[in-house]
Scaffold this active site. Structure first.
Site, PDB file in Angstrom:
ATOM      1  N   CYS A 153       0.972  -0.536   0.093  1.00  0.00           N
ATOM      2  CA  CYS A 153       0.198   0.051   0.258  1.00  0.00           C
ATOM      3  C   CYS A 153       0.696   1.280  -0.407  1.00  0.00           C
ATOM      4  CB  CYS A 153      -0.914  -0.434   1.824  1.00  0.00           C
ATOM      5  SG  CYS A 153      -0.236   0.790   3.072  1.00  0.00           S
ATOM      6  N   GLU A 154       1.089   2.098  -0.899  1.00  0.00           N
ATOM      7  CA  GLU A 154       1.524   3.223  -1.261  1.00  0.00           C
ATOM      8  C   GLU A 154       1.015   4.166  -0.320  1.00  0.00           C
ATOM      9  OE1 GLU A 154       0.535   5.372  -4.784  1.00  0.00           O
ATOM     10  OE2 GLU A 154      -0.773   6.056  -3.976  1.00  0.00           O
ATOM     11  N   HIS A 155       0.483   4.278   0.821  1.00  0.00           N
ATOM     12  CA  HIS A 155       0.551   5.077   2.188  1.00  0.00           C
ATOM     13  C   HIS A 155       1.217   4.986   3.597  1.00  0.00           C
ATOM     14  CE1 HIS A 155      -3.881   5.504  -0.253  1.00  0.00           C
ATOM     15  NE2 HIS A 155      -3.623   6.338  -0.482  1.00  0.00           N
ATOM     16  N   HIS A 156       1.570   3.461   3.544  1.00  0.00           N
ATOM     17  CA  HIS A 156       2.353   3.392   4.592  1.00  0.00           C
ATOM     18  C   HIS A 156       3.144   1.925   4.169  1.00  0.00           C
ATOM     19  CE1 HIS A 156      -1.913   3.464   5.612  1.00  0.00           C
ATOM     20  NE2 HIS A 156      -1.811   4.362   6.991  1.00  0.00           N
ATOM     21  N   GLN A 186      -5.239  -0.430  -3.780  1.00  0.00           N
ATOM     22  CA  GLN A 186      -6.019  -1.530  -4.980  1.00  0.00           C
ATOM     23  C   GLN A 186      -7.214  -0.785  -5.722  1.00  0.00           C
ATOM     24  OE1 GLN A 186      -8.441  -4.076  -1.931  1.00  0.00           O
ATOM     25  NE2 GLN A 186      -9.355  -5.071  -3.351  1.00  0.00           N
ATOM     26  N   HIS A 192      -6.213  -5.792   4.179  1.00  0.00           N
ATOM     27  CA  HIS A 192      -4.363  -4.566   4.134  1.00  0.00           C
ATOM     28  C   HIS A 192      -3.502  -4.216   5.590  1.00  0.00           C
ATOM     29  CE1 HIS A 192      -5.421  -2.691   0.150  1.00  0.00           C
ATOM     30  NE2 HIS A 192      -6.374  -3.382   0.283  1.00  0.00           N
ATOM     31  N   CYS A 202      -2.435  -2.604   6.205  1.00  0.00           N
ATOM     32  CA  CYS A 202      -2.136  -1.216   7.059  1.00  0.00           C
ATOM     33  C   CYS A 202      -3.620  -1.138   7.741  1.00  0.00           C
ATOM     34  CB  CYS A 202      -2.220   0.128   6.565  1.00  0.00           C
ATOM     35  SG  CYS A 202      -3.222   0.132   5.139  1.00  0.00           S
TER      36      CYS A 202
HETATM   37 ZN   LIG Z   1      -2.322   1.414   4.041  1.00  0.00          ZN
END
Ligand SMILES: [Zn+2]
Length: 199
Positions: free
Chosen positions: A88-91, A129, A157, A159
């Site tokens: 995941c590109e956020h975490h 996703q 996920h 995260c």
């Molecule tokens: Zn994430």
């Protein structure tokens, strides 16, 4: 056999740069980066991250083009339960699950092993996703030019599971449909086939 190939060669310059930053991160997090168990961790992590993001260096359309064949077959082709691992590109934490893909040929079919490889190319990047689903859908649609394409991804996920809301058992489903799959009957036939155990 696993669809995952090993990335045998690592870029030395990138490995060194990422390694030195991982060492800083480990120290900043309160660890002793020089203790025995961690001494080689920055290098291992640098290599692991290069492996997990190698999709940036591969052209998914070329993979499909390398195994397209003229064929009059025009029924639905389904590849279900394709294993999927992404970040995941956020975490920068993993999300993983399964992809189910179908297409209806329009003069060309593609070697079946190429579809999971296309999934890998887009999964081995920093992703969300939703975009992963769209990337796979558009690549098959634009390259194979079938009468229709459908992509469904079900993923968990880390995260969400390890932090914050801790919804341990939640699965996120995303889907995309093009061409004939935009018709409700065709879409339902596909959804029925991927949810049955007979394949
Ligand atoms: Zn994430």
């Amino acid at each position: 056999m696993s669809p995952y190939r090993n990335l045998e060669e690592y870029n030395i310059k990138i490995t060194d740069e990422v390694k030195s930053r991982y060492k800083t991160i480990i120290t900043e997090l309160g660890e002793d980066a020089s203790r025995e168990g961690l001494i080689k961790t920055p290098e291992r992590a640098a290599k692991a991250m290069q492996f997990l993001t190698q999709g940036y260096h591969t052209d998914a359309a070329e993979i499909l083009k390398s195994a397209m064949f003229k064929e009059d077959y025009s029924d639905m082709v389904i590849i279900k339960d394709i294993e999927l691992y992404s970040l995941c590109e956020h975490h920068i934490l993993p999300f993983f699950g399964k992809a189910h893909i179908a297409y209806i040929p329009d003069g060309h079919i593609v070697g079946l092993s190429k579809i999971p490889r296309v999934v890998d190319v887009f999964a081995r990047r920093l992703q969300v996703q939703e975009r992963l689903t769209h990337d796979i859908l558009e690549c098959i649609n634009n390259t194979l030019k079938p009468k229709g394409v459908a992509v469904v991804i079900e993923a968990s996920h880390m995260c969400m599971m390890m932090r914050g809301v801790q919804k341990q058992n939640s699965v996120t489903t995303t889907s995309g449909f093009r061409g004939q799959f935009e018709k409700i009957e065709t879409r339902n036939e596909f959804l029925k086939l991927i949810s049955s155990d007979l394949s």
